[in-house]
Write a protein that holds these residues in place. Structure first.
Motif, PDB file in Angstrom:
ATOM      1  N   GLN A 102      -4.778   6.681   1.763  1.00 11.67           N
ATOM      2  CA  GLN A 102      -4.117   5.377   1.648  1.00 11.67           C
ATOM      3  C   GLN A 102      -4.846   4.485   0.651  1.00 11.67           C
ATOM      4  O   GLN A 102      -6.069   4.504   0.565  1.00 11.67           O
ATOM      5  CB  GLN A 102      -4.086   4.684   3.001  1.00 11.67           C
ATOM      6  N   GLY A 122      -3.959  12.677   3.842  1.00 14.31           N
ATOM      7  CA  GLY A 122      -3.180  11.535   3.385  1.00 14.31           C
ATOM      8  C   GLY A 122      -4.122  10.409   3.020  1.00 14.31           C
ATOM      9  O   GLY A 122      -4.821   9.877   3.882  1.00 14.31           O
ATOM     10  N   VAL A 180       0.577   5.915   0.568  1.00 20.15           N
ATOM     11  CA  VAL A 180      -0.208   7.075   0.973  1.00 20.15           C
ATOM     12  C   VAL A 180       0.215   8.265   0.131  1.00 20.15           C
ATOM     13  O   VAL A 180       1.403   8.567   0.022  1.00 20.15           O
ATOM     14  CB  VAL A 180      -0.012   7.405   2.466  1.00 20.15           C
ATOM     15  N   ARG A 229       0.823  -1.198   0.000  1.00 18.66           N
ATOM     16  CA  ARG A 229       0.000   0.000   0.000  1.00 18.66           C
ATOM     17  C   ARG A 229       0.859   1.250   0.000  1.00 18.66           C
ATOM     18  O   ARG A 229       2.077   1.188   0.214  1.00 18.66           O
ATOM     19  CB  ARG A 229      -0.919   0.000   1.221  1.00 18.66           C
TER      20      ARG A 229
END
Length: 210
Positions: free
Chosen positions: A27, A25, A18, A16
């Motif tokens: 994600q 932010g 961000v 993953r």
């Protein structure tokens, strides 16, 4: 619906990343190939797909529209959720998936953990005519390092998240390192993860051809 993200990359992990957008932010989960295009502290952009469930909102990011399109078609097949669709795209380039469905190539699909012959046949039948090849070259994942973190355990954990058992993942990682010691010397988790995923795919091809 969130169709894309563009901003400064705040963090890149194994599965993953961000991206900061308008002070927030955001994600999203992504394949190693997509994450390899993102670098912390630099501008980054991804195409996205938001999966809405009763108990969660999960955002998935993609390097380009083609990867997102294949993902969106895959999750319409019975039994193929977002996690499995992402695993398919972690092992295979989008064009490979298109060709596998069009050419009824079950062996290619069964290289993905969690997909057996019955599931592969089901995917092919349900998606027939909906994933035509584009004619583009099937690019290989870059060997450039994208993330630096702790070592083999993180690679095993990332593969487990894509559907492998820890035992299978550890065995695959050890085989890749044995074949390419320079990966161990570099101690780059993302590079080792991408190399291991490719090796697992090639090993599946060899077994399938026997």
């Amino acid at each position: 619906m969130i169709a894309s993200l563009s901003g400064t990359v705040e963090h890149v992990a194994l599965d993953r990343a961000v991206i900061a957008v308008g002070g927030l932010g955001v994600q999203f989960s992504a394949t190693p190939q997509t994450l390899a295009t993102l670098h912390e502290g630099r501008p980054g952009a991804v195409q996205t797909h938001l999966v809405v469930k009763e108990d969660a909102l999960t955002l998935y990011g993609f390097a380009d529209r083609d990867e997102r399109e294949v993902f969106e078609v895959l999750i319409t097949a019975n039994g193929v959720g977002p996690r499995l669709a992402l695993a398919i795209l972690s092992v295979h380039h989008p064009e490979t998936v298109r060709r596998a469905v069009t050419e009824e190539d079950e062996k290619t699909l069964t290289r993905v953990p969690g997909i057996g012959p019955k599931m592969a046949r089901k995917i092919i039948v349900e998606l027939s005519g909906r994933l035509a090849p584009t004619g583009e070259a099937e690019a290989e994942a870059s060997d450039e390092p994208a993330v630096e973190t702790v070592w083999h355990a993180d690679v095993v954990q990332a593969m487990a998240g894509l559907g492998w058992s820890e035992k299978e993942a550890l065995k695959a990682v050890e085989a890749t390192v044995a074949a390419r010691p320079e990966l161990d010397e570099g101690r780059d988790v993302a590079a080792l993860l991408r190399a291991t995923l490719r090796d697992v795919g090639m090993a599946g091809a060899v077994r399938g051809g026997r």
